[in-house]
Design a protein around this motif. Sequence first.
Motif, PDB file in Angstrom:
ATOM      1  N   TYR A  59      -0.512   3.628 -14.307  1.00 15.92           N
ATOM      2  CA  TYR A  59       0.207   3.509 -13.034  1.00 15.92           C
ATOM      3  C   TYR A  59       1.093   2.266 -13.002  1.00 15.92           C
ATOM      4  CZ  TYR A  59       0.986   2.457  -8.101  1.00 15.92           C
ATOM      5  OH  TYR A  59       1.575   2.131  -6.904  1.00 15.92           O
ATOM      6  N   CYS A  63       5.223   2.127 -12.755  1.00 12.80           N
ATOM      7  CA  CYS A  63       5.930   1.403 -11.689  1.00 12.80           C
ATOM      8  C   CYS A  63       6.929   0.404 -12.265  1.00 12.80           C
ATOM      9  CB  CYS A  63       4.929   0.677 -10.793  1.00 12.80           C
ATOM     10  SG  CYS A  63       3.906   1.768  -9.776  1.00 12.80           S
ATOM     11  N   HIS A  73       3.942   5.157  -4.144  1.00 10.69           N
ATOM     12  CA  HIS A  73       2.798   5.898  -3.608  1.00 10.69           C
ATOM     13  C   HIS A  73       3.321   7.163  -2.929  1.00 10.69           C
ATOM     14  CE1 HIS A  73       4.089   4.491   0.363  1.00 10.69           C
ATOM     15  NE2 HIS A  73       4.206   3.288  -0.193  1.00 10.69           N
ATOM     16  N   THR A  75       4.491   9.569  -0.152  1.00 12.57           N
ATOM     17  CA  THR A  75       5.111   9.262   1.139  1.00 12.57           C
ATOM     18  C   THR A  75       4.442   9.997   2.293  1.00 12.57           C
ATOM     19  OG1 THR A  75       6.744  11.007   0.752  1.00 12.57           O
ATOM     20  CG2 THR A  75       7.339   8.755   0.080  1.00 12.57           C
ATOM     21  N   ILE A  80       1.267  14.191  -1.919  1.00 12.82           N
ATOM     22  CA  ILE A  80       0.257  13.755  -2.880  1.00 12.82           C
ATOM     23  C   ILE A  80       0.333  14.553  -4.180  1.00 12.82           C
ATOM     24  CG2 ILE A  80      -2.218  13.635  -3.331  1.00 12.82           C
ATOM     25  CD1 ILE A  80      -2.650  12.917  -0.425  1.00 12.82           C
ATOM     26  N   PHE A  83       3.533  13.847  -6.055  1.00 18.16           N
ATOM     27  CA  PHE A  83       3.460  12.491  -6.589  1.00 18.16           C
ATOM     28  C   PHE A  83       2.643  12.457  -7.881  1.00 18.16           C
ATOM     29  CE2 PHE A  83       0.963   8.568  -6.928  1.00 18.16           C
ATOM     30  CZ  PHE A  83       1.969   7.624  -7.005  1.00 18.16           C
TER      31      PHE A  83
END
Length: 472
Positions: A59, A63, A73, A75, A80, A83
Amino acid sequence: MGENNGLRQRKTSGKSDVVTISEEGKKLDQKLDQHGSYEFGGPLGVLAIMTGFPVLMYYLWICLWFYDGKLVHPTSIDDIQPFLGRMWAHIREDASPNMYAWKVYSGNIFFQLFLAWIMPGFMQEGLPVPSLGYKTLMYNCNALTSLYATMGTAALLHYTGTFRLTEIIDNYGHLMSVAMIWGFGVSFGMYLVAVATGTQMRMSGNFIYDVFMGASLNPRIGPVDLKMWAEVRIPWVIVFFLAVSGACKQYDTLGYVTPNMAFMCLATWFYINACAKGEECIPQTWDMYHEKWGFMVIFWNFAGVPFSYVYSVVYMASHDPSKYKFSTPTYIALYATLCTAYFIWDTAMAQKSHFKMQTQGIYTFRKTFPQLPGNTVEKPTYIQTAHGNRLLTSGWWGWSRKPNYVADWVMSFTWGLVIGTATPIPYFYSVFFITVLVHRCGRDFERCAIKYGKDWERYCEVVPYKFIPYIY
């Protein structure tokens, strides 16, 4: 593969200042060499660590590399699943364990093992090991010659175009995945080898917990102590070359190397060179003497340290220097802080190790570059314990019980400061590190309280501060 290669029975020198473990001390050591209680939250806690850290590493890399260092993350609740799909796509496309990454990472592993086997070194006697009947192990400390051989080989491959060093940072995700596989594979493999050879110790009886904590104490292949080899030759070599790779990439794309990237090259060089030139001090540490070789140590050496400590390099290699440019006074302050912290860390570690060597009757110390002033305490003061061991109360160790931890953490913090406020992700190292140090300090102090009893209470009165003098 075996546990006891290089094993020797120590002969007393007859000098009064050589430590002899008392019968009471031996009974306490035997007690401490048994599994007592679960740490790290027990089986469920270590399972969470074993699954959670790889996810976190992916992760944070995503990023940094794809989202400008922002902590992305979902929105909304509806976002979810998409993402997670985006995250998986990044891993699948840019962090797959492809054949190229396998060749590069595994090639380094076997090359470092080969060098550890054949290169000349300094023979150092370790501390008496209770589980081995207080016999000692001999360590061939050849990390320094191996490091220079590695640097020479890397330079040759780079300048001939056989392997450009820029390829390391460009294939960060792929190499990280292979490193994780190696970490898991060696962890489970070493557990099975220890059980198969009957060299397991301090076992809890829970499979996943024992894989995490480790089963064997001193696994060896021929003359190579695997635990010490992995602690020095794998993580810090990769960390250093990741920084060098980032510098090479900047030079190729910008025509120069920024002071920030040069800082990381210096900082990582400080660390790898210190580990190599002071390798003879490592056998006197808790890691060699007490900590077993399990997932907690193995995964972090093979994957965690090299691929989560230099996020600042990853950021700088993929972003314009204008985002992390400082004023000249700021650069001076940053470099000065690093050098000061390094001096304290290096000399504190040497003081403690040389003191422990002196209690074994060893008074001649290895001379490698650089030997910093004050690395040996002349006429040290100490507390003689009923156990037999001695607790140093002079030098840096008269100011606090863990001066090396403080200096080490300050260095880790500068590795984040080097990019300022461009992104919080490079500060992961220092945040994680202080958590580890505080937890480890608690483990160490608890064990010492049991081992030394009232002598430990007296020591804490003489050296009242855990970390920072007059503060804490």
